[in-house]
Every structure is written in C-alpha cells, then in structure tokens.
Motif scaffolding. Structure first.
Motif, short mmCIF file in Angstrom:
data_model
loop_
_atom_site.label_atom_id
_atom_site.label_comp_id
_atom_site.label_asym_id
_atom_site.label_seq_id
_atom_site.Cartn_x
_atom_site.Cartn_y
_atom_site.Cartn_z
N THR A 125 -4.42 -5.71 7.82
CA THR A 125 -3.60 -4.20 7.72
C THR A 125 -2.35 -4.36 7.64
N THR A 126 -1.84 -3.33 7.44
CA THR A 126 -0.14 -3.43 7.15
C THR A 126 0.34 -1.89 5.91
N VAL A 127 1.97 -1.94 6.95
CA VAL A 127 2.90 -0.79 6.57
C VAL A 127 3.69 -1.47 5.76
N ARG A 128 2.98 -0.73 4.82
CA ARG A 128 4.25 -1.60 3.19
C ARG A 128 5.73 -1.12 3.52
N GLN A 129 6.61 -1.66 2.90
CA GLN A 129 8.36 -1.17 2.73
C GLN A 129 8.70 -1.60 1.85
N PRO A 130 8.98 -0.95 1.13
CA PRO A 130 9.31 -1.35 -0.64
C PRO A 130 10.92 -2.02 -0.21
N ILE A 131 10.64 -3.42 -0.22
CA ILE A 131 11.50 -4.09 -0.15
C ILE A 131 12.57 -4.86 -0.69
#
Length: 347
Positions: free
Chosen positions: A289-295
């Motif tokens: 489970t993770t926080v998706r950042q728009p890399i």
C-alpha cells in the motif's frame, strides 16, 4: 554534398544575410521569403552549424538536469529513471537535448563555472536537491533559468513543481489509524530535503488530529534507500509499533526485510504503507500500500516551467503542486479489514 550559406542563398534567390536571419529566427523577414528559404533547406538537407548559430542566438538548445546524488543512489532508486525519461521526452518534443550531471557538493562550483557561466546549457532542472543547496539560489540570482523538482524554500522566487507531500502523508497515516492501528510509527525521509520534511509534517498532522502525540522513539529518519529503511526499521522495532508509514517505497522494502527478520508478519503484526508507487511496490510480498505521486508528470511540468523562462523570458516564480493518491494493497491489512474505525480515540 555539404551546402554552404551562399549556396542556400543562391538556390532560394536571396542574400546570404537573409538566409542567416531565417536560420536564427530573426523577425525582420517576410513570411513568403522565410518559407522559401526553409523549403530549400529541407530539400537539400542542410544542417546549420550549431556553434555558429549559438554565437548569434546565445542558445545551445541543451538543458542540464542536475541531481546532487551519487551514481549508485540515482540508478538504484526507481524514482529517478521515471522522472528522467519524462524530462527527456518533453525536451525532445521541443527540440532540446538533455545533459545529465550527478554532482557532489564539491563538484557544484566547477559545474557552475563551466556549464552555467560558460552557457554550455541554456538552463537547468534540479532534481532532489537539499533545502540549503546553493546551486539553485545562485543560478536564479545570476539570472540563469532554473527550475526545481521539489519545493525549494531557500529562495522563494525560484519556480518549482512538487507533489502534495504533506497531504499524501497525512492521508496515508490516517488510513492506518482508521484501520484500528494506534502505535503508528514513521520512517521519515532526510530532514535536509523538502519531501522528507513535508511527509513527516503530514504524519504529525494526522496523528495529532486523532489525539496522538507520537513520542520520539516512534520516528526514525532514513535516507530514501533500501538500506536506510532497513536500519530505521530495526530501531523502530524497539518501540513495538503496530503500523509504520514509510516516506518512500524503497525504504519500505528495507523495512519489510527488517520486520521479517524479527519474526513478525506484515500486515498481521505490523501494517506498512509506503510512498511513491514505483513499479516495485506491486511486487513486494505482500504488495505495498502506498501513496502514488505523479512522477512522470513532475518531469513534464518542470520542462514546461523551464521553457517558459527560456522561450518567453518569464521571471515570475511558478509553483505547481500536483495531487497524490492512496493506492491500497495488502500490506496495510485493509483488504481484510474494510470497515473504518468509527471514532478517533487517543492512545
């Protein structure tokens, strides 16, 4: 055969100086003449000599991407290939080349003198800088186009693009609390870097909103590497947490290894949430489970901000904050415990 400016001028029926003005995008050329010259250039496959063109335009069409990290760290972290690929593609679409520089603090002065003062590059995008790194502020104050990927508090007039790290960390931490976890610890990123500072702040905001004041032993600082996450998790195990918010996926992988070595299970004994949503997060055991950042979008926006300075002469600071998203997988236990806690009791 190789064509000269004189031959291009003869074929187009104009003077050599007119051809030069067309190549260097001088505005004082009639549209029909400009089109005729470019038609000849395309037909014969003429390529203007870059060095000569740069003497006129003072532009190299090269952008420097600076990462103040070591080679093993850059190519060992899946964040950097994604952002670099996005930057490279966005620059290529606009006719620019990318030059990558990995700099230690000792190398920055030489880079500044040779690449920036010497105008080898038209401007720079700095990725993953320390909050006190002098390169960004110095470039801005000397009038050199610069954009930071990551909030840069040292110079308020520098343009930057960043993810909403405070909110992303807050949502991740609150998710663990809603699942009934109360001894929620964190592995923070380096406090010399804005993402490390902001993600720790988001963790604190969530904990305090639930009436929990985390003691110092619930907070360990890592360095955004797998080894750093492993070492930090070993320290946190002494505080017996039942959940950990980790400020990067790579550190979460190290934390997962330390938890298993201690004979504990994820998520049964310790729930785990990371940050980034790099591809690796899908393939950990259990999936993270993770926080998706728009890399990739961070890279594309950085290019847009830099070209605004290069091509439009803009100097007003632009600050773009991109939203994040919580991606729920098995490591937090939510797939088995779906009902949120109805209240926010203090520990």
């Amino acid at each position: 055969m190789g064509y000269t400016l004189e031959e291009i001028a003869r074929l187009a029926g104009v003077s050599r100086s007119t051809v030069s003005r067309v190549i260097n995008q001088h505005p004082n050329v009639r549209p029909e003449v400009r089109e005729r010259v470019w038609r000849v250039i395309r037909e014969v496959g003429y390529h203007p000599h870059a060095a000569a063109r740069n003497l006129v335009t003072r532009r190299s069409q090269i952008v420097g991407v600076v990462i103040p990290e070591t080679l093993p760290k850059v190519f060992g972290d899946p964040y950097f290939p994604v952002v670099l690929h996005a930057i490279s593609e966005a620059l290529a679409e606009r006719g620019y080349l990318l030059v990558l520089s990995l700099l230690t603090p000792q190398q920055e002065e030489d880079f500044y003198r040779r690449a920036l003062r010497g105008r080898v590059v038209d401007g720079i995008i700095v990725v993953s800088a320390r909050t006190t790194d002098p390169l960004i502020a110095r470039a801005y104050r000397d009038g050199l186009p610069v954009v930071s990927i990551g909030r840069y508090p040292e110079e308020p007039n520098v343009s930057y693009v960043d993810a909403d790290n405070v909110e992303g960390a807050r949502v991740a931490t609150e998710h663990l609390l809603r699942l009934g976890r109360r001894r929620v610890a964190t592995i923070a990123g380096p406090q010399t870097m804005a993402p490390g500072v902001d993600r720790l702040e988001g963790y604190r905001i969530a904990m305090q909103a639930w009436g929990i004041n985390p003691p110092p032993e619930w907070i360990a600082e890592g360095d955004f590497t797998e080894a750093g996450g492993y070492i930090a998790m070993r320290r946190l195990l002494l505080a017996r947490p039942d959940a950990v918010f980790v400020a990067s996926d790579l550190m979460a992988v190290g934390a997962l290894k330390a938890i298993r070595e201690a004979g504990l299970r994820v998520p049964d004994d310790i729930a785990l949430v990371g940050y980034d949503d790099v591809e690796l997060a899908r393939y950990t055991d259990p999936p993270l489970t993770t926080v998706r950042q728009p890399i990739a979008e961070l890279g594309r926006v950085a290019v847009r901000l830099l070209l605004r300075q290069l091509e439009e002469g803009a100097r007003d600071p632009q600050r773009v904050i991109l939203p994040t998203e919580l991606v729920i997988r098995s490591s937090c236990g939510a797939l088995r415990t779906l009902s949120p806690s109805p209240s926010k009791p203090a520990i």
